[in-house]
Write a protein that holds these residues in place. Structure first.
Motif, PDB file in Angstrom:
ATOM      1  N   ALA A 120      -2.739   0.990   8.877  1.00  0.00           N
ATOM      2  CA  ALA A 120      -2.905  -0.191   9.344  1.00  0.00           C
ATOM      3  C   ALA A 120      -2.116  -1.353   9.228  1.00  0.00           C
ATOM      4  N   GLN A 121      -1.442  -1.973   7.960  1.00  0.00           N
ATOM      5  CA  GLN A 121      -0.401  -2.725   8.794  1.00  0.00           C
ATOM      6  C   GLN A 121       0.655  -2.648   9.804  1.00  0.00           C
ATOM      7  N   LEU A 122       1.025  -0.866   9.704  1.00  0.00           N
ATOM      8  CA  LEU A 122       1.758  -0.981  11.510  1.00  0.00           C
ATOM      9  C   LEU A 122       0.833  -2.200  12.493  1.00  0.00           C
ATOM     10  N   ASP A 139       0.840  -1.295  -0.193  1.00  0.00           N
ATOM     11  CA  ASP A 139      -0.150  -0.291  -0.393  1.00  0.00           C
ATOM     12  C   ASP A 139       0.686   1.260   0.054  1.00  0.00           C
ATOM     13  N   SER A 140       1.358   2.315  -1.210  1.00  0.00           N
ATOM     14  CA  SER A 140       1.601   3.020  -1.215  1.00  0.00           C
ATOM     15  C   SER A 140       1.284   4.393  -0.147  1.00  0.00           C
ATOM     16  N   ALA A 141       0.030   4.516  -0.154  1.00  0.00           N
ATOM     17  CA  ALA A 141      -0.246   5.178   1.079  1.00  0.00           C
ATOM     18  C   ALA A 141       0.296   5.341   2.186  1.00  0.00           C
ATOM     19  N   PHE A 142       2.165   5.975   2.224  1.00  0.00           N
ATOM     20  CA  PHE A 142       2.033   6.499   3.610  1.00  0.00           C
ATOM     21  C   PHE A 142       2.316   7.296   4.245  1.00  0.00           C
ATOM     22  N   GLU A 143       2.035   7.503   5.105  1.00  0.00           N
ATOM     23  CA  GLU A 143       2.037   9.016   6.107  1.00  0.00           C
ATOM     24  C   GLU A 143       2.896   8.554   7.649  1.00  0.00           C
ATOM     25  N   PRO A 144       3.083   9.314   7.866  1.00  0.00           N
ATOM     26  CA  PRO A 144       3.965  10.169   9.665  1.00  0.00           C
ATOM     27  C   PRO A 144       2.556   9.076   9.936  1.00  0.00           C
ATOM     28  N   VAL A 145       2.832   8.111  10.624  1.00  0.00           N
ATOM     29  CA  VAL A 145       2.175   7.174  12.081  1.00  0.00           C
ATOM     30  C   VAL A 145       2.856   7.188  13.544  1.00  0.00           C
ATOM     31  N   ASP A 146       1.880   7.229  14.337  1.00  0.00           N
ATOM     32  CA  ASP A 146       2.821   7.936  15.617  1.00  0.00           C
ATOM     33  C   ASP A 146       1.883   6.091  16.457  1.00  0.00           C
ATOM     34  N   LEU A 147       3.693   5.768  16.969  1.00  0.00           N
ATOM     35  CA  LEU A 147       3.363   3.998  17.139  1.00  0.00           C
ATOM     36  C   LEU A 147       2.388   3.663  18.519  1.00  0.00           C
ATOM     37  N   LYS A 148       2.686   5.501  19.176  1.00  0.00           N
ATOM     38  CA  LYS A 148       2.365   5.093  20.464  1.00  0.00           C
ATOM     39  C   LYS A 148       0.572   4.576  20.953  1.00  0.00           C
ATOM     40  N   LYS A 149       0.197   5.381  19.204  1.00  0.00           N
ATOM     41  CA  LYS A 149      -1.600   5.108  19.839  1.00  0.00           C
ATOM     42  C   LYS A 149      -1.581   4.534  19.154  1.00  0.00           C
ATOM     43  N   ILE A 150      -1.312   3.520  18.014  1.00  0.00           N
ATOM     44  CA  ILE A 150      -1.401   2.172  17.936  1.00  0.00           C
ATOM     45  C   ILE A 150      -0.879   1.288  18.519  1.00  0.00           C
TER      46      ILE A 150
END
Length: 800
Positions: A677-679, A634-645
């Motif tokens: 989603a993947q993370l 999925d090419s829709a990469f963006e900054p992702v907050d791992l703490k929230k995940i």
């Protein structure tokens, strides 16, 4: 061969360092070297010898410099330094006060040169010269000149100046008064003669004639009477003067002083003294004066004269002071000067004098004999000047020129100087003579004469322009045709012309440095010819590449369609496989509920096995469906907050966490670059594994932390994104662990290290984790030992 070149470079570097150290030791200046990148300042031994600062007390940085500048000068000097650095100026100069070790301040002249690399100032090198004695000498000179001006006024001397060519005479106000204030605004020789007493006119005319005669050049020293132009008053004047000649013997100036001696005409000695004082004024010097009466050897002197000759003022010195204090090595020079003076009437010499404290100073002596009417010398008057600073400056210049000569001779590149507008060849080193194909016979010849083949080439005109404009010139790969052994050959050079200026700012020479790049230029030309030959091949290659690109684009489009079909197939297959499984689960559940009491023990066991198998099949289909969805990134990469995940996943796993009595510790987690989603799948599978594979009767503790990477760890990662930095996420537990020989196996599909009876699962979870990490251009690995827990390490990119 490489080792030999390295050794040669080291030898050259050692020689260069040794030369710099020798220059730093040989000079009386304070040499400094400021490394702008390291922030360190090096001083030579002059820091101790000139200012008294020992190496132990000198700070390593620029504070060793700035803290010793006088507070009133500090901001100005530091500002000038930074302006020179920021503007990329090649050099700067300042004069300011610098503190000595004893607390006193020295006046210094500071000159610095900035070294640039790729347009950035990296180093500044320069020297300080103590000007304290010179400034004291200048102050003494100014004081002496003021005293002389006062003496002129006190002695009522008038100054006059005549142009021998035009006959125009310039009088100051006192001289005008001595002639009765003539009404003419512009005075001339012929009209002034009319104001001289008729009995004295011939004497005055003859005196002036002898003074202007280039063969005689007689001193003008005469007494005569004037009749005032307006008041008709008779005055006795004592006039002394001197004519100045061009090298061709043409008089261009006749000047002197006049004094009213009407009341003193009877006192010959006083008149002679006044005359000699006036004569010294013409010479433009008033450092120290003396008068020797030759019959009695009586010496009349000024305090300044005594101080210049002996080093201190004295009220009782005799004529032999000029003998007792002269340096033994300069006796002959002094004797020769007196012998010449006995014939010409003028005494001139420069010699070293030893002061009372045994210090040695250079002194210039200028004197003039006064004769009576019979031609007998009756007195010698003159001046003395301390010229130590001038002699030392000349010695420094000579030393610098000698250093320059040695540096040019030993320079690794071809170097020469061209003196004056005639471009006289000076100091060509062996490398330059080799380039020219000439011997040492060209030294001292004009460049046009030594290398006539340059006449129709641009170099001579460039040199002429530099002498006119003062702008340096540099060129790369410039062509030059030189006559070598009678054959005109073509060469190519990188060269520079830099103008050299004297103390007055005039260009007196041009420094030429050249590097032979003939082979490089010819190689480049051959390469350009080769590129032309293969230009058609390149065009053909571009055509084929374009065609191949179109084919790849078509294949890529087909791959996109194939992936889309694969996703549709996976989705449809999952639904088609899930439907009979749901029926199996539904009917087996009803069968157990309605007829469970009718089955024997074996029947109940088989029914339970059917339900367990259907559940595992459903779970495996779900995992396979999730994995298939990850086969295309999925090419829709963006900054992702791992703490929230992590917080969301822990909330979803709340039931399992409570059931297994697990404790999860979450440290600070960063924002990474990826697909949310993947993370989420990645974190959920890693935490689920850690919760599942716990040890019995031991509280399960799971920790999530983030760590930065060093260069060595980052370089070892495969498939990294070059435009992104990376972070390491660690998920650690105290569970059952595993043997690391199975490390590659645990990330494969359907691979299990434990039986289904021990731990449930489809064997796809870690494979899915690996796929997610690969989709993010990251890396996943683990460290573990049996019964000692496991740590899974995930490397993910972070936003720029």
């Amino acid at each position: 061969m490489i080792e030999t070149l390295n050794n040669s470079n080291k030898d050259n570097l050692l020689v260069a360092i040794e030369r710099f150290e020798l220059v730093a030791k040989a000079t009386h200046d304070v040499i400094w070297d400021w490394d702008l990148e390291k922030g360190t300042v090096w001083w030579n031994e002059g820091m101790k010898e000139v200012f008294g600062h020992t190496p132990q007390e000198i700070e390593p940085g620029p504070e060793s410099w700035f803290n010793r500048i006088h507070p009133d000068d500090r901001n100005k000097v530091i500002h000038h330094m930074h302006v020179a650095i920021n503007r990329a100026d090649s050099n700067r100069m300042d004069q300011y006060r610098f503190r000595r070790a004893d607390g006193s301040y020295a006046y210094v002249h500071d000159r610095g040169y900035t070294i640039h690399v790729d347009g950035k100032a990296v180093r500044m090198v320069g020297s300080m010269r103590d000007l304290s004695e010179k400034m004291q000498s200048d102050e003494a000179r100014l004081e002496s000149e003021a005293n002389l001006q006062f003496a002129l006024s006190a002695a009522q001397l008038g100054v006059w100046n005549m142009n021998p060519e035009t006959g125009v005479v310039y009088f100051d106000e006192r001289c005008r008064g001595l002639y009765g204030n003539p009404s003419e605004e512009i005075l001339n020789y012929e009209s002034l003669i009319q104001h001289i007493h008729f009995e004295d006119r011939e004497k005055v005319v003859n005196g002036i004639s002898h003074a202007l005669d280039p063969e005689k050049r007689a001193a003008y020293d005469i007494r005569y009477r004037t009749v005032g132009a307006s008041d008709k008053t008779l005055r006795w004047l004592h006039c002394t003067g001197k004519a100045y000649f061009t090298p061709e013997g043409v008089p261009y100036r006749f000047s002197g002083v006049s004094r009213n001696v009407t009341d003193e005409i009877s006192s010959k000695e006083r008149v002679a003294w006044a005359d000699q004082q006036a004569a010294m004024t013409i010479e433009g010097s008033g450092a120290g004066s003396f008068l020797v009466t030759l019959d009695s050897n009586e010496l009349i002197y000024s305090p300044t004269m005594s101080r210049i000759i002996t080093g201190r003022e004295s009220s009782a010195i005799s004529r032999d002071v000029f003998v007792r204090h002269v340096h033994p090595e300069d006796f002959e020079k002094r004797s020769a000067a007196y012998e010449t003076a006995s014939k010409t009437g003028e005494l001139r010499y420069e010699a070293r004098f030893v002061w009372h404290d045994n210090s040695v100073h250079w002194v210039r002596v200028i004197g003039q004999y006064l004769y009576d009417s019979t031609g007998k010398a009756i007195s010698l008057s003159g001046i003395v000047m301390d010229i130590t600073d001038r002699i030392e400056s000349e010695n420094i210049i000579r030393t610098s020129e000698e250093h320059l000569r040695k540096l040019i001779e030993q320079a690794p590149v071809a170097t020469s100087m061209f003196i004056g507008k005639d471009m006289i060849i000076d100091l060509p080193n062996e490398a330059m003579l080799k380039i020219w194909g000439k011997g040492a016979g060209v030294i001292g010849k004009p460049l046009r004469e030594a290398l006539p083949e340059l006449e129709n080439q641009p170099f001579l005109q460039i040199l002429d322009d530099i002498f006119e404009t003062g702008k340096p010139y540099a060129a790369s790969g410039s062509r030059a045709d030189l006559m070598i052994d009678g054959v005109l050959e073509t060469f190519y050079f990188d060269f520079s012309y830099k103008p050299l200026r004297n103390s007055t700012g005039e260009i007196y020479a041009i420094l030429n440095m050249a590097v032979d790049v003939t082979e490089q230029v010819k190689s480049r030309q051959a390469l350009e010819q080769s590129e032309e030959r293969y230009r058609q091949l390149v065009n053909e290659l571009e055509r084929r590449v374009q065609k191949r690109t179109e084919e790849l684009h078509q294949a890529n489009q087909e791959l996109v369609n194939s992936n889309s079909n694969l996703q549709q197939f996976a989705y449809a297959a999952s639904h088609d496989m899930q439907e009979p499984l749901r029926k199996i689960q539904s009917f087996s559940s009803r069968l157990q509920t309605v007829y469970g009491g009718s089955f024997d023990e074996n029947g109940v066991f088989m029914l339970n096995r059917i339900q367990d198998a259907s559940k595992r099949m459903s779970s495996m289909i779900d995992d396979l469906l999730a994995y298939s969805r990850l086969t295309t990134r999925d090419s829709a990469f963006e900054p992702v907050d791992l703490k929230k995940i992590a917080s969301a996943v822990i909330a979803d796993l709340e039931f399992s966490i409570e059931e297994q009595k697990s404790q999860i510790k979450v440290g600070p987690l960063p924002v990474v670059w990826g697909n949310p989603a993947q993370l989420t799948q990645l974190v959920q599978n890693l935490l689920s594994n850690a919760i599942k594979y716990r040890k019995q009767n031991v509280q399960s503790i799971i920790e999530i932390h983030a760590h930065g990477l060093d260069e060595q760890e980052l370089s070892a990662l495969p498939r990294i994104l070059p435009e992104h930095s990376y972070i390491r996420i660690e998920v650690s537990d105290n569970g059952i662990g595993f043997d690391e020989k199975y490390l590659d196996r645990i990330f494969q599909m359907f691979q299990r290290l434990h039986g289904r009876g021990e731990f449930s699962g489809s064997g796809i979870g870690l494979a899915l984790c690996k796929k997610v990490v690969q989709n993010h251009h990251g890396h996943i690995t683990a460290q573990s030992e049996p019964d000692k827990g496991s740590t899974f390490m995930v490397y993910l990119p972070i936003p720029n």
